[in-house]
Design an enzyme around this catalytic site. Structure first.
Site, mmCIF file in Angstrom:
data_model
loop_
_atom_site.group_PDB
_atom_site.id
_atom_site.type_symbol
_atom_site.label_atom_id
_atom_site.label_comp_id
_atom_site.label_asym_id
_atom_site.label_seq_id
_atom_site.Cartn_x
_atom_site.Cartn_y
_atom_site.Cartn_z
ATOM 1 C CD GLU A 159 -12.242 -36.996 9.924
ATOM 2 O OE1 GLU A 159 -13.378 -37.476 10.036
ATOM 3 O OE2 GLU A 159 -11.771 -36.161 10.725
ATOM 4 C CD GLU A 260 -11.716 -30.868 9.910
ATOM 5 O OE1 GLU A 260 -12.274 -31.023 8.822
ATOM 6 O OE2 GLU A 260 -12.125 -31.385 10.986
#
Length: 528
Positions: A159, A260
């Site tokens: 990220e 995730e």
């Protein structure tokens, strides 16, 4: 050293000959022993940042779950109970012994995909760079994990790109992917894939996936993960967003998976999305996913509560077990996919501004030459927190593009990968030389001093050649003097520390953000 690494890799291969490694072919993962498709049924296995602490030396301490063999063996039966075949670990201690845990996981048929960064050293969103320190950290983790046959792959970033305002950090992550792939090859290790784990931002998700999967084989990521939390509570393939995401990613030429997933907006989680993820609706595009997360903590994402050597399963664990043990996805073979497909890189537009030109590979020898060749250097008494003020002052007087890096324009100084101190010494010395080595040009109120420099002709030639190449790469974003306009500063928002340094940027608008990453390692996005 290379021979030793090759022998170790050969020995590890011999010892684990019966354990199949996992490889990438086209847009899927496959077992190397029989060519059948591999789907991730994973769990994120590491305590959250809320459990971390910082000491007075600004080093963030974290728990490496693979370094505690007793805890690892304690948890393996629970992994097996929910049919787990992959663990994601976000930070490893490169100095720890992982042999016993990795062997126990291998015996249980469980692979590991590891992030190469750590809480205190990563590519920083608002101040991206690809440096010697990062390169060394990443290669250390690879050296530790490459010997294990159940090392599935590595994440070069998590990220890092968060929204359309900071897509200029993408080239730095892709450069890390490129260099780690080359390091693995040059070290004689087996071909362990390297990829990126992205967030699910509506304005950048498609361009980001295309960016990391485009280009030549040496530069592109081997796989692409996305942290996906769109399916919350009772939903469906159509209404959750999974259908749209599957269509958007259908053109990818590398494996994609949920790095995730497991939204907890509705608790306990029922994990109804598991049936969809491993169904025919999604398996042509997606290679499974990794549930977030094993440990129950303040964020309420845990599958179990752990207290010492005691493990208590939670309702989420039981629901996961019910869903995951019933999946039976169709299995492709290596011959069913194209290994030669390519993808065009995304064009620059309002929400995507990442250059296809990547930063240079960090070279310690070049940075050593700066250290040995500089006649004017920063004084030992100057703390790093004062470097920003010096950079701002000096770069208001001379062209500092040799140490700058801009992921939007694709312009990278020849010394942009060096440490903050080495960069500062370079510009101090440059200013001193341009002032005809006048002693007054190497003072800055006592912040700089004159030292004896090496007369090594090799270093002189290296620095001169690098500086020339750096200057030749400038494009129209720079004016005739080679200085960037103020409007060309990094599109990412500055951190509070960066804002303080910004007050020292003079009329040439030097982009100092690339320097701050060596000073702001504590500002790292570690675990979501």
């Amino acid at each position: 050293m290379l021979l030793i690494k090759s022998l170790l890799a050969l020995a590890a291969t011999t010892l684990a000959a019966d354990f199949p490694t996992v490889e990438v072919v086209g847009n899927k993962f496959f077992y190397t022993n029989n060519g059948s498709q591999f789907y991730m049924r994973g769990i994120a296995y590491q305590q959250d940042t809320s459990q971390l602490s910082s000491s007075s030396d600004s080093v963030v301490h974290f728990v490496d779950p693979l370094a505690n063999a007793d805890a690892c063996k304690r948890d393996i039966p629970y992994f097996q109970e929910v049919n787990t075949n992959v663990l994601r670990v976000y930070a490893l201690d490169a100095n720890a012994d992982h042999d016993e845990c990795m062997k126990a996981l291998q015996d249980a048929g469980i692979y590991v995909i590891a992030d190469l960064s750590a809480p205190n050293i990563s590519i920083i969103t608002d101040s991206p760079s690809w440096t010697i320190d990062l390169y060394n950290r990443y290669t250390q983790v690879i050296d530790v994990m490459a010997k294990y046959e159940n090392t599935l792959g590595f994440f070069a970033g998590n990220e890092v790109i968060t929204n359309s305002s900071n897509t200029d950090c993408a080239p730095f992550v892709k450069a890390a992917v490129r260099d780690m792939k080359k390091y693995i090859s040059d070290s004689g290790y087996r071909n362990i894939p390297v990829g990126y784990s992205a967030n699910d931002d509506g304005k950048t998700r498609v361009a980001s996936a295309d960016y990391f999967s485009c280009g030549n084989l040496d530069d592109r990521a081997d796989f692409y993960g996305i942290n996906m939390y769109e399916w919350c509570g009772k939903s469906s393939f159509q209404t959750s967003g999974y259908k749209d995401r599957t269509e958007e990613f259908s053109n990818l030429t590398i494996p994609a998976f949920f790095s995730e997933y497991g939204c907890n907006a509705v608790q306990p989680r029922e994990f109804g999305d598991i049936e969809a993820l491993y169904s025919d609706d999604m398996t042509d595009v997606w290679s499974g996913g990794i549930i977030y997360m094993y440990f129950e903590e303040a964020n309420n994402y845990g599958l179990v509560e752990v207290n010492g050597d005691k493990v208590k399963t939670l309702k989420d664990f039981e629901n996961l077990k019910t869903q995951i043990v019933s999946v039976s996805p169709k299995i492709a073979k290596t011959g069913d996919v194209s290994a030669d497909a390519t993808l065009a890189c995304p064009a620059t537009y309002s929400n995507w501004a990442a250059a296809t030109e990547l930063p240079p590979t960090p070279d310690q020898a070049v940075c050593n030459c700066i250290k040995s060749s500089s006649k004017c250097v920063v004084a030992d008494s100057v703390k790093q927190k004062k470097y920003g003020e010096l950079f701002g002052t000096i770069c208001g007087k001379i062209d500092c593009s040799d140490i700058d890096a801009d992921g939007e324009s694709g312009e990278y100084g020849a010394f942009s990968f060096c440490s903050a101190e080495e960069k500062l010494n370079y510009v101090l010395n440059k200013y001193y030389e341009e002032a005809n080595e006048n002693k007054s040009a190497c003072n800055f109120n006592g912040a700089a001093s004159i030292v004896d420099a090496s007369a090594d002709s090799t270093c002189s030639d290296v620095l001169a050649a690098k500086a020339t190449a750096s200057g030749a790469s400038k494009n129209t974003k720079y004016g005739s003097s080679g200085n960037k306009s103020a409007s060309g500063a990094s599109s990412g928002s500055a951190t509070s520390s960066g804002a303080a340094v910004g007050s020292y940027v003079h009329s040439n608008g030097f982009s100092w953000l690339s320097i701050l990453s060596t000073l702001l390692f504590s500002a790292v996005a570690f675990i979501a």
